[in-house]
Design a protein around this motif. Structure first.
Motif, PDB file in Angstrom:
ATOM      1  N   ASN A  26       0.825  -1.202   0.000  1.00 51.75           N
ATOM      2  CA  ASN A  26       0.000   0.000   0.000  1.00 51.75           C
ATOM      3  C   ASN A  26       0.859   1.250   0.000  1.00 51.75           C
ATOM      4  OD1 ASN A  26      -2.412  -1.402   0.058  1.00 51.75           O
ATOM      5  ND2 ASN A  26      -2.426  -1.536   2.284  1.00 51.75           N
ATOM      6  N   SER A  27       2.089   1.141  -0.460  1.00 48.72           N
ATOM      7  CA  SER A  27       3.020   2.260  -0.412  1.00 48.72           C
ATOM      8  C   SER A  27       3.266   2.819  -1.807  1.00 48.72           C
ATOM      9  CB  SER A  27       4.341   1.815   0.197  1.00 48.72           C
ATOM     10  OG  SER A  27       4.944   0.863  -0.637  1.00 48.72           O
ATOM     11  N   THR A  28       3.902   3.974  -1.832  1.00 47.63           N
ATOM     12  CA  THR A  28       4.253   4.584  -3.113  1.00 47.63           C
ATOM     13  C   THR A  28       5.686   4.261  -3.506  1.00 47.63           C
ATOM     14  OG1 THR A  28       4.840   6.618  -1.948  1.00 47.63           O
ATOM     15  CG2 THR A  28       2.623   6.481  -2.856  1.00 47.63           C
ATOM     16  N   ILE A  29       6.514   3.883  -2.539  1.00 41.23           N
ATOM     17  CA  ILE A  29       7.904   3.515  -2.809  1.00 41.23           C
ATOM     18  C   ILE A  29       8.168   2.170  -2.136  1.00 41.23           C
ATOM     19  CG2 ILE A  29      10.323   4.141  -2.486  1.00 41.23           C
ATOM     20  CD1 ILE A  29       9.404   7.063  -2.262  1.00 41.23           C
ATOM     21  N   SER A  30       8.661   1.195  -2.878  1.00 40.39           N
ATOM     22  CA  SER A  30       8.966  -0.121  -2.327  1.00 40.39           C
ATOM     23  C   SER A  30      10.389  -0.504  -2.693  1.00 40.39           C
ATOM     24  CB  SER A  30       8.010  -1.181  -2.877  1.00 40.39           C
ATOM     25  OG  SER A  30       6.710  -0.931  -2.424  1.00 40.39           O
ATOM     26  N   ILE A  31      11.120  -0.997  -1.721  1.00 39.35           N
ATOM     27  CA  ILE A  31      12.463  -1.538  -1.955  1.00 39.35           C
ATOM     28  C   ILE A  31      12.441  -2.960  -1.408  1.00 39.35           C
ATOM     29  CG2 ILE A  31      14.940  -1.277  -1.568  1.00 39.35           C
ATOM     30  CD1 ILE A  31      14.399   1.695  -0.964  1.00 39.35           C
ATOM     31  N   PRO A  32      12.075  -3.933  -2.241  1.00 36.36           N
ATOM     32  CA  PRO A  32      11.966  -5.300  -1.741  1.00 36.36           C
ATOM     33  C   PRO A  32      13.323  -5.960  -1.501  1.00 36.36           C
ATOM     34  CG  PRO A  32      11.432  -5.207  -4.069  1.00 36.36           C
ATOM     35  CD  PRO A  32      11.638  -3.801  -3.611  1.00 36.36           C
ATOM     36  N   VAL A  33      14.303  -5.648  -2.335  1.00 37.73           N
ATOM     37  CA  VAL A  33      15.572  -6.359  -2.264  1.00 37.73           C
ATOM     38  C   VAL A  33      16.686  -5.475  -2.828  1.00 37.73           C
ATOM     39  CG1 VAL A  33      15.309  -7.476  -4.521  1.00 37.73           C
ATOM     40  CG2 VAL A  33      16.649  -8.596  -2.774  1.00 37.73           C
ATOM     41  N   ILE A  34      17.881  -5.642  -2.297  1.00 38.20           N
ATOM     42  CA  ILE A  34      19.068  -4.999  -2.866  1.00 38.20           C
ATOM     43  C   ILE A  34      19.887  -6.102  -3.506  1.00 38.20           C
ATOM     44  CG2 ILE A  34      21.233  -3.808  -2.355  1.00 38.20           C
ATOM     45  CD1 ILE A  34      19.790  -2.425  -0.027  1.00 38.20           C
ATOM     46  N   ILE A  35      20.264  -5.911  -4.741  1.00 36.04           N
ATOM     47  CA  ILE A  35      21.081  -6.899  -5.440  1.00 36.04           C
ATOM     48  C   ILE A  35      22.516  -6.398  -5.447  1.00 36.04           C
ATOM     49  CG2 ILE A  35      21.461  -8.126  -7.601  1.00 36.04           C
ATOM     50  CD1 ILE A  35      18.430  -7.694  -8.151  1.00 36.04           C
ATOM     51  N   ASP A  36      23.395  -7.127  -4.766  1.00 30.07           N
ATOM     52  CA  ASP A  36      24.813  -6.785  -4.682  1.00 30.07           C
ATOM     53  C   ASP A  36      25.530  -7.537  -5.801  1.00 30.07           C
ATOM     54  OD1 ASP A  36      27.528  -6.562  -4.094  1.00 30.07           O
ATOM     55  OD2 ASP A  36      27.190  -6.546  -1.930  1.00 30.07           O
ATOM     56  N   LEU A  37      25.831  -6.834  -6.881  1.00 33.25           N
ATOM     57  CA  LEU A  37      26.463  -7.463  -8.036  1.00 33.25           C
ATOM     58  C   LEU A  37      27.904  -7.852  -7.760  1.00 33.25           C
ATOM     59  CD1 LEU A  37      25.021  -5.184 -10.855  1.00 33.25           C
ATOM     60  CD2 LEU A  37      24.209  -7.428 -10.115  1.00 33.25           C
ATOM     61  N   GLN A  38      28.586  -7.086  -6.927  1.00 36.82           N
ATOM     62  CA  GLN A  38      29.983  -7.390  -6.628  1.00 36.82           C
ATOM     63  C   GLN A  38      30.106  -8.657  -5.779  1.00 36.82           C
ATOM     64  OE1 GLN A  38      32.141  -4.081  -5.088  1.00 36.82           O
ATOM     65  NE2 GLN A  38      34.076  -5.181  -4.990  1.00 36.82           N
TER      66      GLN A  38
END
Length: 126
Positions: A26-38
């Motif tokens: 129910n939010s306007t901004i979602s950060i479900p996961v951070i992908i660490d490429l290094q």
């Protein structure tokens, strides 16, 4: 989706999706996961903001907040499930050699699996 070549122009076919994440918030901004490429790992965040910190819905406009949240989530020390279940067992029970003697089995084929997220959160993290 899995593709033979990047930018191949292949038609979207849902049956070819290898991994997915259902995003419901129910939010306007979602950060479900951070992908660490290094480091080649994914850091589960499950962050949801109800309003725009600086009224711009892009990373550039919210760079300060995004950096702060990214640093917080990547430096957060969280127990792995083994440690969590071991602490629970040592505090409330005992470890047995024979699974038939156990009241609860923490395993993929046990009565508490890593996929029982609601149970883990309510019974073991609370």
């Amino acid at each position: 989706m899995m593709r033979n070549e990047p930018n191949s122009g292949e038609i979207i076919e849902l049956s070819t999706v290898g991994d997915k994440l259902d995003l419901a918030s129910n939010s306007t901004i979602s950060i479900p996961v951070i992908i660490d490429l290094q480091e080649r790992k994914m850091i589960w965040c499950d962050l949801a903001l109800r309003s725009h910190p600086f009224y711009e819905n892009n990373i550039e406009g919210n760079q300060t907040g995004i950096i702060a949240m990214g640093r917080a989530m990547t430096s957060l020390v969280k127990p792995i499930l083994y440690d969590l279940f071991l602490l629970h067992t040592l505090a409330r029970g005992e470890i047995v050699e024979n699974p038939k003697e156990a009241d609860c089995i923490f395993a993929f084929n046990g009565n508490v699996t890593p996929y029982n997220i609601e149970v883990i959160i309510s019974d073991y993290l609370a």
